[in-house]
Scaffold this motif. Sequence first.
Motif, PDB file in Angstrom:
ATOM      1  N   GLU A  23       0.789  -1.140  -0.062  1.00 38.30           N
ATOM      2  CA  GLU A  23      -0.056   0.093  -0.252  1.00 38.30           C
ATOM      3  C   GLU A  23       0.878   1.386   0.215  1.00 38.30           C
ATOM      4  O   GLU A  23       0.462   2.112  -0.899  1.00 38.30           O
ATOM      5  CB  GLU A  23      -0.750  -0.111   1.255  1.00 38.30           C
ATOM      6  N   LEU A  24       1.870   1.392   0.770  1.00 32.15           N
ATOM      7  CA  LEU A  24       2.768   2.412   0.665  1.00 32.15           C
ATOM      8  C   LEU A  24       3.546   2.402  -0.403  1.00 32.15           C
ATOM      9  O   LEU A  24       3.762   3.482  -0.794  1.00 32.15           O
ATOM     10  CB  LEU A  24       4.001   2.350   1.985  1.00 32.15           C
ATOM     11  N   ALA A  25       4.010   1.270  -0.970  1.00 29.76           N
ATOM     12  CA  ALA A  25       4.650   1.229  -2.319  1.00 29.76           C
ATOM     13  C   ALA A  25       4.090   2.050  -3.433  1.00 29.76           C
ATOM     14  O   ALA A  25       4.597   2.933  -4.158  1.00 29.76           O
ATOM     15  CB  ALA A  25       5.046  -0.127  -2.426  1.00 29.76           C
ATOM     16  N   LEU A  26       2.853   1.910  -3.387  1.00 29.68           N
ATOM     17  CA  LEU A  26       1.837   2.908  -4.383  1.00 29.68           C
ATOM     18  C   LEU A  26       2.108   4.312  -4.218  1.00 29.68           C
ATOM     19  O   LEU A  26       2.139   5.197  -5.197  1.00 29.68           O
ATOM     20  CB  LEU A  26       0.582   2.330  -4.260  1.00 29.68           C
ATOM     21  N   LEU A  27       2.280   4.715  -3.115  1.00 26.82           N
ATOM     22  CA  LEU A  27       2.349   6.213  -2.761  1.00 26.82           C
ATOM     23  C   LEU A  27       3.580   6.707  -3.098  1.00 26.82           C
ATOM     24  O   LEU A  27       3.788   7.818  -3.740  1.00 26.82           O
ATOM     25  CB  LEU A  27       2.063   6.354  -1.228  1.00 26.82           C
ATOM     26  N   PHE A  28       4.698   5.883  -2.800  1.00 27.25           N
ATOM     27  CA  PHE A  28       5.949   6.312  -3.415  1.00 27.25           C
ATOM     28  C   PHE A  28       6.510   5.771  -4.862  1.00 27.25           C
ATOM     29  O   PHE A  28       7.441   6.012  -5.100  1.00 27.25           O
ATOM     30  CB  PHE A  28       6.902   5.838  -2.164  1.00 27.25           C
ATOM     31  N   ARG A  29       5.818   4.884  -5.393  1.00 21.34           N
ATOM     32  CA  ARG A  29       6.003   4.238  -6.697  1.00 21.34           C
ATOM     33  C   ARG A  29       7.433   3.490  -6.709  1.00 21.34           C
ATOM     34  O   ARG A  29       8.140   3.805  -7.728  1.00 21.34           O
ATOM     35  CB  ARG A  29       6.168   5.531  -7.611  1.00 21.34           C
ATOM     36  N   ILE A  30       7.583   2.615  -5.644  1.00 19.86           N
ATOM     37  CA  ILE A  30       8.694   1.899  -5.624  1.00 19.86           C
ATOM     38  C   ILE A  30       8.099   0.410  -6.133  1.00 19.86           C
ATOM     39  O   ILE A  30       7.272  -0.267  -5.326  1.00 19.86           O
ATOM     40  CB  ILE A  30       9.224   1.906  -4.170  1.00 19.86           C
ATOM     41  N   VAL A  90      10.325  -0.107   4.908  1.00 24.04           N
ATOM     42  CA  VAL A  90      10.460  -0.013   6.056  1.00 24.04           C
ATOM     43  C   VAL A  90      11.250   1.208   6.799  1.00 24.04           C
ATOM     44  O   VAL A  90      10.726   2.092   7.583  1.00 24.04           O
ATOM     45  CB  VAL A  90      10.964  -1.139   7.214  1.00 24.04           C
ATOM     46  N   GLY A  91      12.054   1.477   5.776  1.00 23.91           N
ATOM     47  CA  GLY A  91      12.933   2.950   6.120  1.00 23.91           C
ATOM     48  C   GLY A  91      12.053   3.995   5.896  1.00 23.91           C
ATOM     49  O   GLY A  91      12.264   5.164   6.496  1.00 23.91           O
ATOM     50  N   LEU A  92      11.132   4.036   4.746  1.00 21.08           N
ATOM     51  CA  LEU A  92      10.277   5.131   4.514  1.00 21.08           C
ATOM     52  C   LEU A  92       9.018   5.237   5.711  1.00 21.08           C
ATOM     53  O   LEU A  92       8.466   6.352   5.413  1.00 21.08           O
ATOM     54  CB  LEU A  92       9.490   4.727   3.135  1.00 21.08           C
ATOM     55  N   LEU A  93       8.924   4.512   6.457  1.00 21.97           N
ATOM     56  CA  LEU A  93       7.771   4.506   7.465  1.00 21.97           C
ATOM     57  C   LEU A  93       8.169   5.600   8.392  1.00 21.97           C
ATOM     58  O   LEU A  93       9.128   5.556   9.169  1.00 21.97           O
ATOM     59  CB  LEU A  93       7.719   3.238   8.210  1.00 21.97           C
ATOM     60  N   GLY A  94       7.200   6.466   8.591  1.00 16.21           N
ATOM     61  CA  GLY A  94       7.359   7.404   9.594  1.00 16.21           C
ATOM     62  C   GLY A  94       6.886   6.929  11.131  1.00 16.21           C
ATOM     63  O   GLY A  94       6.356   5.826  11.035  1.00 16.21           O
ATOM     64  N   GLU A  99       3.887   2.926  13.918  1.00 19.22           N
ATOM     65  CA  GLU A  99       2.961   2.478  15.058  1.00 19.22           C
ATOM     66  C   GLU A  99       1.737   2.115  14.591  1.00 19.22           C
ATOM     67  O   GLU A  99       1.308   0.924  15.317  1.00 19.22           O
ATOM     68  CB  GLU A  99       2.901   3.685  15.717  1.00 19.22           C
ATOM     69  N   ARG A 100       1.208   2.347  13.642  1.00 22.24           N
ATOM     70  CA  ARG A 100       0.039   1.611  12.868  1.00 22.24           C
ATOM     71  C   ARG A 100       0.423   0.352  12.637  1.00 22.24           C
ATOM     72  O   ARG A 100      -0.342  -0.528  12.721  1.00 22.24           O
ATOM     73  CB  ARG A 100      -0.402   2.669  11.979  1.00 22.24           C
ATOM     74  N   LEU A 101       1.330   0.238  11.643  1.00 28.55           N
ATOM     75  CA  LEU A 101       1.699  -1.079  11.507  1.00 28.55           C
ATOM     76  C   LEU A 101       1.941  -2.210  12.591  1.00 28.55           C
ATOM     77  O   LEU A 101       1.253  -3.078  12.684  1.00 28.55           O
ATOM     78  CB  LEU A 101       3.033  -1.068  10.383  1.00 28.55           C
TER      79      LEU A 101
END
Length: 133
Positions: A23-30, A90-94, A99-101
């Motif tokens: 889900e995060l990867a879609l936001l960052f296009r990785i 994981v490095g991109l997680l703020g 905490e949510r994860l």
Amino acid sequence: VVSEFRRSLQTEVDAMFFAELRELALLFRIPERPASNRVLGEPHVLRGLLEEAGFGDVRTSSMVVGNHTEDAGAFVDLMRDEGPWTHTMVGLLGPVARERLERRLTGTVRFSEEGGPFLYHRPFTFAVATRLK
């Protein structure tokens, strides 16, 4: 001898971890590794790859190893080392996303007692083959 993680035997916590990162990867296009890599640890895939590379008498077996970490945070740190993609994600997680994860992962684990260790397992396929001349 070859050993590979067998994703078809992953736990709910693994599936949740990877779903959150996708889900995060879609936001960052990785881009994630190709879907074909998800079957790499399956016995028939390892057998085929070894035979294609000139090996014979291929034998496979599977092993599931149980383990635990102190908590979901330590599990996320462990999973970070699964490869370059997970390390990046994981490095991109703020702090809020992390905490949510961790909260979602903790809610997914059925065998962990409140305040107890974070339990998970790792399934592997092992293949042994002989090089044909």
